[in-house]
Design an enzyme around this catalytic site. Structure first.
Site, PDB file in Angstrom:
ATOM      1  N   ASP A  44      84.515  65.375  40.469  1.00  0.00           N
ATOM      2  CA  ASP A  44      85.109  66.581  39.886  1.00  0.00           C
ATOM      3  C   ASP A  44      85.715  67.392  41.016  1.00  0.00           C
ATOM      4  O   ASP A  44      84.996  67.819  41.936  1.00  0.00           O
ATOM      5  CB  ASP A  44      84.021  67.375  39.164  1.00  0.00           C
ATOM      6  N   VAL A  45      87.027  67.605  40.981  1.00  0.00           N
ATOM      7  CA  VAL A  45      87.694  68.281  42.103  1.00  0.00           C
ATOM      8  C   VAL A  45      87.216  69.710  42.299  1.00  0.00           C
ATOM      9  O   VAL A  45      87.407  70.281  43.375  1.00  0.00           O
ATOM     10  CB  VAL A  45      89.242  68.261  41.954  1.00  0.00           C
TER      11      VAL A  45
ATOM     12  N   TYR B 233      98.180  78.643  33.805  1.00  0.00           N
ATOM     13  CA  TYR B 233      98.807  77.371  34.197  1.00  0.00           C
ATOM     14  C   TYR B 233     100.070  77.635  35.017  1.00  0.00           C
ATOM     15  O   TYR B 233     100.319  76.978  36.034  1.00  0.00           O
ATOM     16  CB  TYR B 233      99.128  76.582  32.927  1.00  0.00           C
TER      17      TYR B 233
ATOM     18  N   THR C  14     104.020  61.123  26.625  1.00  0.00           N
ATOM     19  CA  THR C  14     102.670  60.621  26.825  1.00  0.00           C
ATOM     20  C   THR C  14     101.912  60.738  25.501  1.00  0.00           C
ATOM     21  O   THR C  14     102.409  61.330  24.531  1.00  0.00           O
ATOM     22  CB  THR C  14     101.924  61.432  27.900  1.00  0.00           C
TER      23      THR C  14
ATOM     24  N   ASN D  77      96.890  65.528  41.514  1.00  0.00           N
ATOM     25  CA  ASN D  77      97.425  65.490  40.155  1.00  0.00           C
ATOM     26  C   ASN D  77      96.467  66.086  39.118  1.00  0.00           C
ATOM     27  O   ASN D  77      96.893  66.427  38.021  1.00  0.00           O
ATOM     28  CB  ASN D  77      97.742  64.033  39.786  1.00  0.00           C
TER      29      ASN D  77
ATOM     30  N   ILE E 156     100.180  60.934  33.355  1.00  0.00           N
ATOM     31  CA  ILE E 156     101.083  60.848  34.490  1.00  0.00           C
ATOM     32  C   ILE E 156     100.371  60.285  35.718  1.00  0.00           C
ATOM     33  O   ILE E 156     100.958  59.531  36.501  1.00  0.00           O
ATOM     34  CB  ILE E 156     101.713  62.229  34.763  1.00  0.00           C
TER      35      ILE E 156
ATOM     36  N   SER F 179     105.293  71.378  37.836  1.00  0.00           N
ATOM     37  CA  SER F 179     105.597  71.506  36.406  1.00  0.00           C
ATOM     38  C   SER F 179     106.881  72.293  36.225  1.00  0.00           C
ATOM     39  O   SER F 179     107.336  72.997  37.141  1.00  0.00           O
ATOM     40  CB  SER F 179     104.440  72.246  35.722  1.00  0.00           C
TER      41      SER F 179
END
Length: 255
Positions: A66-67, A158, A193, A93, A24, A145
């Protein structure tokens, strides 16, 4: 009065997309590049990012980051500003998934999911917003989501992370909007995807269940999310902030 198609143009915008090398994130990059934006893809895997930039063309570049390395957020924004230009749109994202029964999900696993989706996103938001306030212009977009909207079993960490995003969008938008910064989210439904194909092609019962509860009776395409992202970061949505937009074929309202 704005005119079509310039009202949907992202010309002059610099968009930073985390997790932008595949799926995405890459779909959003494709649509935003097509709308005229300069796009910077951020992720951990250099080869993946380089391949995506090659596909996207001259309007795209990448930065390996890396966030969850929170102390590096400021340096990343400084580097992008120096090499490409001030970031006018941040797309949070990046994310990781964990499918596991809730009672088997350890505190460490739970925290790891939150660190990527929530704490890492906040670090980048915190790094990019001062410049946006100074310029009185900016947009921030989150990838939420269906798990933000209703209960899904076996993905409690999640679900917690994606639900927190909806609250962050509301909180950020009320705080930042007076400074010319809009904050919104997209909540994708089931999108076709490579990852979803692998998951569903070998599980016809699950695929049938998903399609059966989707009023449009099909999976979405990545570009459906991409064009929604263009809308939410373009002048066309200039009076839209604090919104979580489902792009889901009706899943969130159907029965």
């Amino acid at each position: 009065m704005s005119s079509f198609p310039t009202v949907f143009s992202l010309s002059g915008e610099v968009v930073l997309i985390t997790g932008g090398g595949t799926g995405i994130g890459l779909a959003m990059a494709r649509s935003m590049t097509a709308a005229g934006a300069r796009v910077v893809l951020v992720g951990r895997r250099e080869a993946e990012l380089a391949a995506a930039v090659k596909e996207l063309g001259a309007g795209a570049s990448f930065a390996v980051h890396d966030v969850t390395q929170l102390d590096g957020a400021g340096a990343l924004i400084e580097r992008v500003t120096r090499e490409v230009g001030p970031v006018t749109s941040l797309v949070n994202n990046a994310g990781i998934h964990l499918k596991k029964p809730a009672v088997e999900t350890s505190a460490e696993e739970f925290q790891k999911v939150l660190n990527t989706h929530i704490v890492g996103a906040h670090a980048l938001t915190r790094a990019v917003v001062p410049g946006m306030i100074e310029r009185k212009h900016g947009t921030i977009l989150f990838t939420a989501s269906m798990a933000s909207l209703f209960g899904i079993p076996l993905v409690i960490a999640y679900t917690a992370a994606k639900s927190a995003m909806v609250g962050m969008v509301k909180g950020y938008s009320t705080e930042f909007s007076p400074h010319g910064i809009r904050v919104n989210a997209i909540a994708p439904g089931w999108i076709e995807t490579e990852m979803s194909r692998k998951a569903l092609d070998g599980d016809p019962a699950r695929k049938g269940k998903i399609l059966g509860r989707t009023p449009m009776a099909r999976l979405g395409q990545p570009e459906d999310i991409g064009w929604a992202a263009v809308y939410l970061t373009s002048p066309a949505s200039r009076f839209v902030t604090g919104v979580t937009l489902p792009v889901d074929g009706g899943v969130s309202v159907g029965f």
